[in-house]
Each structure stands twice: as structure tokens, then as C-alpha cells.
Scaffold this motif. Structure first.
Motif, short mmCIF file in Angstrom:
data_model
loop_
_atom_site.label_atom_id
_atom_site.label_comp_id
_atom_site.label_asym_id
_atom_site.label_seq_id
_atom_site.Cartn_x
_atom_site.Cartn_y
_atom_site.Cartn_z
N LEU A 280 0.84 -1.19 0.00
CA LEU A 280 0.00 0.00 0.00
C LEU A 280 0.88 1.24 0.00
O LEU A 280 1.84 1.33 0.78
N GLU A 281 0.56 2.21 -0.84
CA GLU A 281 1.27 3.48 -0.88
C GLU A 281 0.35 4.58 -0.40
O GLU A 281 -0.79 4.69 -0.85
N GLY A 282 0.86 5.39 0.51
CA GLY A 282 0.09 6.50 1.06
C GLY A 282 0.67 6.93 2.38
O GLY A 282 1.61 6.32 2.90
N ASP A 283 0.12 7.97 2.95
CA ASP A 283 0.57 8.45 4.25
C ASP A 283 0.26 7.39 5.30
O ASP A 283 -0.78 6.72 5.26
N THR A 284 1.16 7.24 6.26
CA THR A 284 1.02 6.17 7.25
C THR A 284 -0.27 6.29 8.05
O THR A 284 -0.86 5.29 8.44
#
Length: 595
Positions: free
Chosen positions: A279-283
């Protein structure tokens, strides 16, 4: 020496005068000034040495600290974010956004610290503004003012209410109950929200906020691995469904299937049990999505839940140019076996390859999200050649319990309202349960307390008592009673309210209460009136600084993100202040009769 004024009274007046001057000068922090005032009072003998620190044992101070911690726990639980998520798509028009968000902030400010409530809604408002193509300045000032109004409704909504209750307890033997503030607070809040709904256009719209500290080195595309367990509600659903859960802010970059097959999925790709997703995105958003999908972050459950060598935490660290880990993969570094830490996510601005985290070759500038022992983490980072970034209180890798903190807060309010337990004991018990149930670690209990505020309150309470003990409040009240003896009680009440509102930006709301409450009660006694309406006027006035960014932390909190200037606040704040005055005085007089 003026006639009728004792040496002790002059001494207390001098100490308070110097304290006021130092607050205005703002050369030293307000808690340092408060301790200086306390030490001076003890040195000259107006505060007994054995009572110097009794302010820190006052139930009001304990309750303020407890409310701050509970507010932090609720903010970290994600309860309000989960509640707001279905609503935010409907918040389209600017007026709808302002009215809805202001009303919600006011409601939650009644039951938790109003600064904490504002802090929860602040990123939500900024995000809504960004998506709507509007400046954050249009939303943040109404939210700040709404948090001040909502704090008027209950005993625990804002520290001035707790301090007013403490003053009443000293004077009359009994403090205010949990909802004694509600009749006046609800009326003032309702009128204030109407003014906000009609007057928000007065706010300057050309302001642009500063970059938040945590955003100055922000990596938007952290890559995190999660596993799809058999009981996940997304088994059999599509990649697009999962990305929709993240409202477009999380991307499924890859699917690892059968342990080694790597796929770059389309939106219609069906998720199967035991899939590993990159998954890519802000934690923060990844954590929310993984919790909602019941997909554990790989690595978060590999460390013992109760390590023997201390508390575990989560940090962000950047790989330096000469770090020994450059060119190595996490698998080669054996982070868990050698250092006792887990790698939860990697952030890289120009990442192009899609591969498992353990096979990524680290480069200078990569940001790692690591989980490990708090005590030894600095040494571990130094050995790896990584520098820690500013603490952002990351929740990825931690269990999230949505309902428990808000439930314990509600339970504490109920116990205090029914007089089953004192307010301070009920809220302290709620914090104890949060720690015992492993909702928040002990370290975060202490981090959740704003210690400068606690020091300010604990140090100034004995000085305020000295003003009353030396007869200083009666002397000031006597002077005021001569000035107002020929005017009706309503006018005297208005004078106390206006005076408190004017003093609050100079001191701050807590210090204002400790100075003005004894004076208001003394004036009531001189006029032969009940002290309750005057104490209530001080409570309202101390919580209603709408004219400056410095009288209350909520106003200060939104100044940077919205880009407000000092002179922006009065544009909406002046009509709001006049409304509070017009509504509060007659309402106080009705609810709290003068005789």
C-alpha cells in the motif's frame, strides 16, 4: 501607605502587578512567570512556605491534566475520524462546511478539552478546504471560536470552568456541578454559532497558511505491507473497493500472491486470503484503511507485546548519505534479530520499482518507519546511520480501539454528574483503565499533559488565595462597589463580564479566572448579591477571547495553518463578543438570580 490598605495587601498587589507586566512583556514563558510569582510570594511571607505547592494538589489542576490525557486518547483512537468519514462527502457548500464543522467542534468541546477537540477537527477541516479548492482560513477561525463556545457548556469543557468551581468551593463550601454551566453555556453557544454562520464572510480569504512542522519533510508515498487474513471483509472484493476505503489517498501498488508472484493490479483485481498488499500513502491513512479492512501491517505483531526491556514505540528516521545501510536491503540487515526492531514502512520520493520492503535497496533520503524499544532506539538509529525526524505520534503498528476511550470519558462524566465520584477521581480512574487495558502506554499519558499549563495553574492558585487571604479582593471589591452602587445589578454583572473579556488576552484564560473570580465574588458580597452570577460571568468572559490570537490556545493553534494575522481576529470576533455580552448577561441573571 494609602488609608485602609495593609502592607500585605500592597505586597500582593505589587507581585500581581509585576506578574501582569511580565505576562505582557512575554520575555519569559508564562509558567516561568507563574513560578516566579509563587517564589516571590513565599519569600515575602504572603504565602506560607508549607502551602506553596498546595495548588498542584487542587482537584481543578488534577482534572485539567486528566481531561488533557483523555482528549489525547480520544484523538488517537480515530473515533471521530471514523464518525466523520461518511459525512464529509456531503459537506459541499462553504456555509454547510462551516456550520457543520463548527457545531461538531462545539459539541465535543463540551465533553473534552476544547483545544483537544479543535486539534481533532483541524486536519479534517484543512483536508476539506483543500478538496473544495478553498483557503483553510475560511474554516479554521470559525472552528476555533466554536471550540471556545462549546467549552462553556460543562464543568470539564475548559479549565476556567474548573477553576471557577474551585473558587466557589473555597467561598461557599461547594463547587459547581458538571452541568451547572449548561443553561448559560448552551444559550451563548447557540447564539454564537448563529453569528458564525452569518458572519464568516468577514474573515479575510487571501491568507495562506504555513507548512506544518510535520509536513516540512513529508513523504506522501510511504510503502507499507499488509496481509489479507481469512476474516477480512475485503476477501473477494476488488482493489478498487479497498482504495475507495482510503478515499483515493491509498494506492494498492502491488499484490504478492503465493508467497512470490508479484502483480501490479488493476482496479477490478479480486483480493484473496493470504495476499500481501503493498500500500502506498501516508502512514496515518494506511493505518486507518488497514484497521477498517482488518489487514494487519506486516511486522507489527512480531515483537512481544510486553517486552521485558521497556516500552516499545514507533519513529520515523531518514537514511543519511554515509549510512552503513545504504545499498543494503532490510532482509540483509536482519533488523529484528540484530537490533530488535521492525521495519513497518519505507518512504521514497522517486520510488519506481515495485518490490517487497525486505528487498528494497536503501538509498540516502529514504524515510523508514521503525518499531522498537524506546530506550535504545537512539543508539540503534545511530548505529544504522539514520537520523530521527520530528515526532509525529504515528499510530501505524499500534492497535486502535475506537470506542474504549470515548466510552471511558462518557463513564467518567456520568459518575461525576451523578456525584458517585468527585470529578478529579472519576477522570483519573478513566486514565488508569486506559493504561491497564493497554490503550495508551504510560509514556503517552505524561506526553498528553500540557505541563506549562499545569505549572501555571498550580503556581498561581496560592497567589490567588493570598489575594483573598490578605483582604485584597475585598478591598478591590469595595472600590468597585462604590463605582457601581447607583447602577442596577445587571450593569454590574456586565462590567465584570466585559472586564474579564478584556483582561483575558493580556493574561490568559486560566490566570484571568484566578484574578477576576475573587474580585467578582467580593463585589457581589459588597452589593449584598449572590456570588454565583458574578462567578458565572467570569467563567464566560475568561473563555470568550475572540479578539486576539493570544488569549486562548485554540486561537493560537489555527493562526499558523490558516495564515491569520493578529488583526484578523476582531473582524468576526467583535460581533461575536458583543453577542456573547448581549446574551450572557440576561441569561445569567435568569438562571442564577442575584438574590
Amino acid at each position: 501607605m494609602p488609608a485602609g490598605v495593609t502592607a500585605d495587601q500592597l505586597t500582593v498587589f505589587a507581585i500581581l502587578g509585576v506578574t501582569l507586566a511580565l505576562f505582557i512583556w512575554d520575555r519569559w514563558r508564562y509558567d516561568v512567570v507563574a513560578v516566579l510569582a509563587l517564589v516571590a510570594s513565599v519569600a515575602v511571607g504572603v504565602v506560607p512556605g508549607d502551602e506553596a505547592f498546595k495548588g498542584f494538589a487542587d482537584p481543578a489542576v488534577i482534572t485539567v491534566a486528566a481531561v488533557l490525557v483523555l482528549s489525547t486518547a480520544i484523538r488517537q483512537s480515530g473515533f471521530l475520524e471514523a464518525m466523520l468519514r461518511p459525512v464529509t462527502p456531503w459537506l459541499k457548500g462553504e456555509m454547510v462546511q462551516i456550520v457543520a464543522l463548527s457545531s461538531l467542534v462545539a459539541f465535543f468541546s463540551a465533553f473534552m478539552n476544547n483545544v483537544g477537540a479543535l486539534a481533532i477537527f483541524l486536519p479534517v477541516a484543512i483536508r476539506i478546504a483543500q478538496r473544495s479548492g478553498r483557503p483553510a482560513a475560511a474554516l479554521l477561525m470559525p472552528l476555533s471560536f466554536a471550540s471556545l463556545l462549546g467549552g462553556l457548556i460543562t464543568l470539564v469543557g475548559t479549565p476556567p470552568n474548573l477553576l471557577i468551581s474551585a473558587v466557589r468551593r473555597d467561598i461557599m463550601g461547594e463547587g459547581f456541578a458538571m452541568f451547572d454551566f449548561a443553561p448559560v453555556g448552551l444559550g451563548v453557544t447557540a447564539a454564537g454559532l448563529v453569528v458564525i454562520a452569518l458572519g464568516w464572510r468577514l474573515i479575510p480569504r487571501d491568507r495562506r497558511g504555513q507548512t506544518a512542522p510535520e509536513d516540512r519533510f513529508r513523504i506522501e508515498d510511504y510503502t507499507t505491507e499488509v496481509r489479507v487474513p481469512e476474516d477480512s471483509p475485503f476477501v473477494g472484493r476488488t482493489v478498487a473497493d479497498l482504495e475507495e476505503e482510503g478515499e483515493g489517498d491509498v494506492t494498492v501498488a502491488a499484490v504478492i500472491r503465493e508467497g512470490f508472484r508479484r502483480y501490479v493490479p488493476h482496479g477490478h483485481w479480486t483480493l484473496l486470503k493470504d495476499d500481501i498488499l503493498l500500500l502506498e500513502g501516508d502512514t496515518t491513512i494506511v493505518k486507518r484503511v488497514s484497521d477498517a479492512a482488518r489487514m494487519p501491517v506486516i511486522g507489527e505483531d512480531e515483537l512481544p507485546p510486553e517486552p521485558g526491556d521497556g516500552e516499545y514505540g514507533i519513529v520515523e528516521a531518514v537514511v543519511t548519505a554515509n549510512a552503513p545501510v545504504v545499498g543494503c536491503t532490510p532482509a540483509q540487515l536482519h533488523l529484528r534479530r540484530r537490533h530488535g526492531i521492525n521495519l513497518l514502512a519505507i518512504g521514497r520520493r522517486d520510488r519506481q520499482e515495485i518490490t517487497r520492503l525486505r528487498r528494497v535497496r536503501l538509498k540516502p533520503g529514504d524515510v523508514l518507519v521503525l518499531q522498537g524499544p524506546v530506550d535504545t532506539m537512539p543508539d540503534i538509529l545511530s548505529e544504522l546511520g539514520c537520523l530521527p525526524l520530528e515526532q509525529r505520534n504515528l499510530q501505524i503498528g499500534r492497535p486502535r480501539r475506537l470506542l474504549l476511550p470515548i466510552g471511558l470519558m462518557a463513564g467518567a462524566v456520568a459518575l461525576a454528574s451523578l456525584n458517585v465520584l468527585p470529578v478529579a477521581v472519576a477522570f483519573a480512574g478513566a486514565i488508569l483503565l486506559l493504561v491497564l487495558l493497554d490503550v495508551i502506554p504510560p509514556r503517552e499519558v505524561y506526553n498528553g499533559v500540557e505541563w506549562p499549563v499545569i505549572v501555571l495553574l498550580g503556581a498561581l492558585l496560592p497567589v490567588s488565595d493570598a489575594l483573598r487571604a490578605t483582604g485584597g479582593t475585598e478591598l478591590i471589591a469595595g472600590w468597585l462597589s462604590v463605582a457601581v452602587q447607583d447602577i442596577p445589578p445587571h450593569a454590574a454583572l456586565a462590567i465584570i463580564l466585559v472586564s474579564t473579556m478584556l483582561v483575558t488576552p493580556v493574561l490568559n484564560n486560566a490566570a484571568t479566572v484566578l484574578v477576576m473570580a475573587p474580585i467578582g465574588a467580593g463585589l457581589a458580597a459588597r452589593l449584598g448579591l449572590s456570588p454565583d452570577p458574578f462567578l458565572m460571568a467570569v467563567a464566560v468572559g475568561a473563555s470568550c477571547d475572540f479578539l486576539t490570537p493570544i488569549g486562548h490556545q485554540s486561537n493560537t493553534l489555527v493562526m499558523g495553518p490558516a495564515g491569520y494575522r493578529f488583526g484578523d481576529y476582531w473582524r468576526l470576533g467583535l460581533p461575536l463578543s458583543l453577542t456573547v455580552l448581549a446574551v450572557a448577561v440576561p441569561l445569567i441573571a435568569v438562571v442564577w438570580p442575584f438574590r
